[in-house]
Design an enzyme around this catalytic site. Sequence first.
Site, short mmCIF file in Angstrom:
data_model
loop_
_atom_site.label_atom_id
_atom_site.label_comp_id
_atom_site.label_asym_id
_atom_site.label_seq_id
_atom_site.Cartn_x
_atom_site.Cartn_y
_atom_site.Cartn_z
N GLN B 347 0.83 -1.19 -0.07
CA GLN B 347 -0.02 -0.03 0.02
C GLN B 347 0.78 1.30 0.11
O GLN B 347 2.13 1.18 0.45
CB GLN B 347 -0.72 0.06 1.23
CG GLN B 347 -1.95 0.83 1.33
CD GLN B 347 -3.25 -0.06 0.72
OE1 GLN B 347 -3.75 -0.90 1.43
NE2 GLN B 347 -3.79 0.34 -0.29
N THR B 518 0.21 -0.42 6.64
CA THR B 518 -1.23 -0.99 6.69
C THR B 518 -0.91 -2.48 6.91
O THR B 518 0.41 -2.66 6.37
CB THR B 518 -2.14 -0.70 5.34
OG1 THR B 518 -1.74 -1.61 4.43
CG2 THR B 518 -2.42 0.79 5.31
N SER B 519 -1.73 -3.27 6.95
CA SER B 519 -1.40 -4.73 6.83
C SER B 519 -1.95 -5.47 5.51
O SER B 519 -2.14 -6.56 5.76
CB SER B 519 -1.89 -5.66 8.31
OG SER B 519 -1.22 -5.19 9.27
N HIS B 520 -1.88 -4.49 4.67
CA HIS B 520 -2.78 -5.14 3.38
C HIS B 520 -1.70 -5.54 2.66
O HIS B 520 -1.46 -4.82 1.30
CB HIS B 520 -3.47 -3.83 2.63
CG HIS B 520 -4.52 -3.29 3.82
ND1 HIS B 520 -4.76 -1.88 3.47
CD2 HIS B 520 -4.89 -3.41 4.97
CE1 HIS B 520 -5.66 -1.54 4.72
NE2 HIS B 520 -5.77 -2.47 5.39
N LEU B 521 -1.09 -6.51 2.69
CA LEU B 521 -0.15 -7.27 1.78
C LEU B 521 -0.98 -8.09 0.76
O LEU B 521 -1.74 -8.73 0.92
CB LEU B 521 0.93 -8.15 2.33
CG LEU B 521 1.71 -7.54 3.41
CD1 LEU B 521 2.64 -8.47 4.15
CD2 LEU B 521 2.59 -6.47 2.74
#
Lengths: 241, 593
Positions: B347, B518-521
Amino acid sequence: MFSPTRRELLTSTAVALLIAPHAARAAIVKGALPWTAAAADPPSVVRPGPWLYFTADEAGAIEALVDRLIPADDLTPGGRDLGCAVFIDRQLAGPQGRYEGRYMSGPFQAGTKQQGDQSPLTAARRYRAALAALDRYCRDKYAKAFAQLADADKDTVIGGLEHGTIKLDGTDSAAFFKLLLTDTQNGFLADPIYGGNKDMAAWRMIGFPGARYDYREWVERHNERFPLPPVGISSHPSWSQ
Amino acid sequence: MATKLPHKDAVIIGLGWTGSILGYELADAGLDVVAIERGPWRDPAVSFPVSYAQDELRYRLQHELFLRPAQSTVTFRNKTSETALPVRNWGAFMLGNGVGGAGVHWNAETWRFLPSDFVLRTHLTQRYGDKFLPDDMTIQDWGVTFDELEPHYDRFERLCGTSGTAGNLKGKIQDGGNPFEGARSRPYPTPAQKQPFSYTLFAKAARELGYKPFPQPSGNLSQAYTNPLGVKLGQCTYCGFCEWFGCANYSKASPQTTILPALVRKPSFEARTDCEVTRINLDSTKKRATGVTYVDTSGNEWEQPADLVLLCAFQLFNVQLLLISGVGTPYDPQSRNGQIGRNFSHQTVSGGIGFFDKDKYIFNPFIASGSIGMCIDEFNGDNFDHGPLGFVGGGYMGHVQTNGRPIQTTPVPPGTPAWGSAWKRAVRDNYLSSVDNAGAGVHASMYSYQTNYLDLDPTYKDRFGRPLMRMTMDFHDNEIKMSAYLTEKFAAIIKQMGAKQVVASPRKGPYDVTAYQTSHLCGGAIMGADPKSSAVNRYLQSWDVPNLFVMGASAFPQNAGYNPTGTVGALAFWAADALRSQYLKNPGPLVHA
């Protein structure tokens, strides 16, 4: 919080252990949500008392350090009286101090800034090494321990660690300063059950109401000061002792 | 030597959002289903009860609900010329652990992607020409369209009870909603959350600048709700302990509060917790999965045979299990051949802090929810003309501050000493009168590139001796330019709110694994129409092993400018629908390449 807890060991009618109960936490859940009364895992309250990690000399230096990082002034008492040194001591004595949750397998090698901390040393060992080096530095330069210095000299030493103008032998001085400052401010601002923020002084200073859990009546009361005093997680009187 | 267990119809690896949804759908279809979960069972009343959930130190700083790097981590480097080193303590992203997965600790920001996001390469080349995209940008179409996913977005929102204001109802633009969203078939299940003071100021400032602000779609519910499975959620109390925390109040949508109570009552479903799947087993042809092998907490190894394997772990661990198990071909960044590990993205988050006059503004930042806030979408996706700008992509921006927790949310103006009385005074003077969106105000896309990828690390191992995932990741000029442009627009809105000082923080390279975004891998096992450039087909079915389906954000060919969970949930329902309506009747490839 990393070591196995009562919560992780719980069993219930809905939970059948896969293998020998004395060894296992692995479980089967089937038919109903697992439930055991009183199975929660509340944090344990830090009690005042003897140092658990620091030696007497180390504790003296830490108390003096936290008292300059969070000095007594018209806003709050100083870091020592607020329990910041006790907070750090109890953290270092536990799983956090041992970096139990971290990946600590080798090989260890220095990397780029973007790759993050690659030291094999735990937090507890970093404190031990840095405080010993700080003591040598102060005795060499001022012929006194850090705790015995005048406030202005203490601030000069702390500023030197912060800005990298003082290098303690055998330790990464700037990294230690960052660790110390983070831990001290965490103790200042965390819930009082962990030993710091006595009487919720930091929360009173800024106007944080603490561990409240329902602001529905306040969402649309715009630009009004929230009137209630802070509350902590535990109502045990040892908060403020 | 693994002990072989009795056969099951389906085995699910990981019991988070997608595992719960697939578990429910397959058990409902009559299959005998077992879900194997690496972490413990988590229940609000036990794991984060209202009596002590509000603990910033324990849950936020010390990562109580997360995977420990000691259990498993990744290695990281910016470039292939560097040696990857392990992430020893979480920084840029946080990985969940236990039943509910990341659905326990998320903020519950529940977005849909734009219709153009799903046909990204086609759309951008049509609008801007073949030469506009950088050569090493490897963005792809998804192989599924927004219109196909819409009913499944709707199902996920009904499951969660999502609170929001529709912006486009069956093609008709609605006042107060996001005018850029794809056409939705129905309004949100519950109305938008109420907004505290500073968020209403942001909306007013955005309107004054000509934008169309709308409330962020929220899985922290504005009112009590009973979902289609009969599971009840409570009204959000704006406690300000949401992201990184579990919700003690049963008012944040999570597997615990929406689906697990119904799922565990399915007689043909069972979960095994604190059991970690170590590999997917294939037969000698490598074209069929025979089940999985897992290890329990005593180190005993078990083999679970099954006809159908659903890989529902977090993105990184989906890719790790595929590589370790020998499913598909590992991606090679030089030749661009291979599918597993390609198009890894994250992100591009940026933002800023606004400092206001403390004698005029009392914001009470502790009154918040995980997905509180007012947003604008004028600069997301291709909602604006990129032609003159020299970059592609974008994001939503908003005042989306989730909390006023004092350890992490006590902003001070630049130049303030880091300690001492001056620091204390600045903390005191700014706490109630600043808006802190330094790390969240601009939530933008990261597109995929030839050299951002995942493979197995040659040196570092997990506790089972398996190679860690190695991530090779850097920011590219496109994202840096985008972040500079968007962050300036964002800072102007904060200024318009009346801030006396705005400190903007555009994202800059290199990619730093210590700085939380963010933790949006995303990506690494992406979906697509071509088996040469994707790991799974449009139904998330492995091209190579047709009785293996891979859920989650690992399927995203690139990341969009939104939080991913709405799309992860929609894809899970979409895949479940294909399994029930097609695959179970006639097991085999659902798409013939």
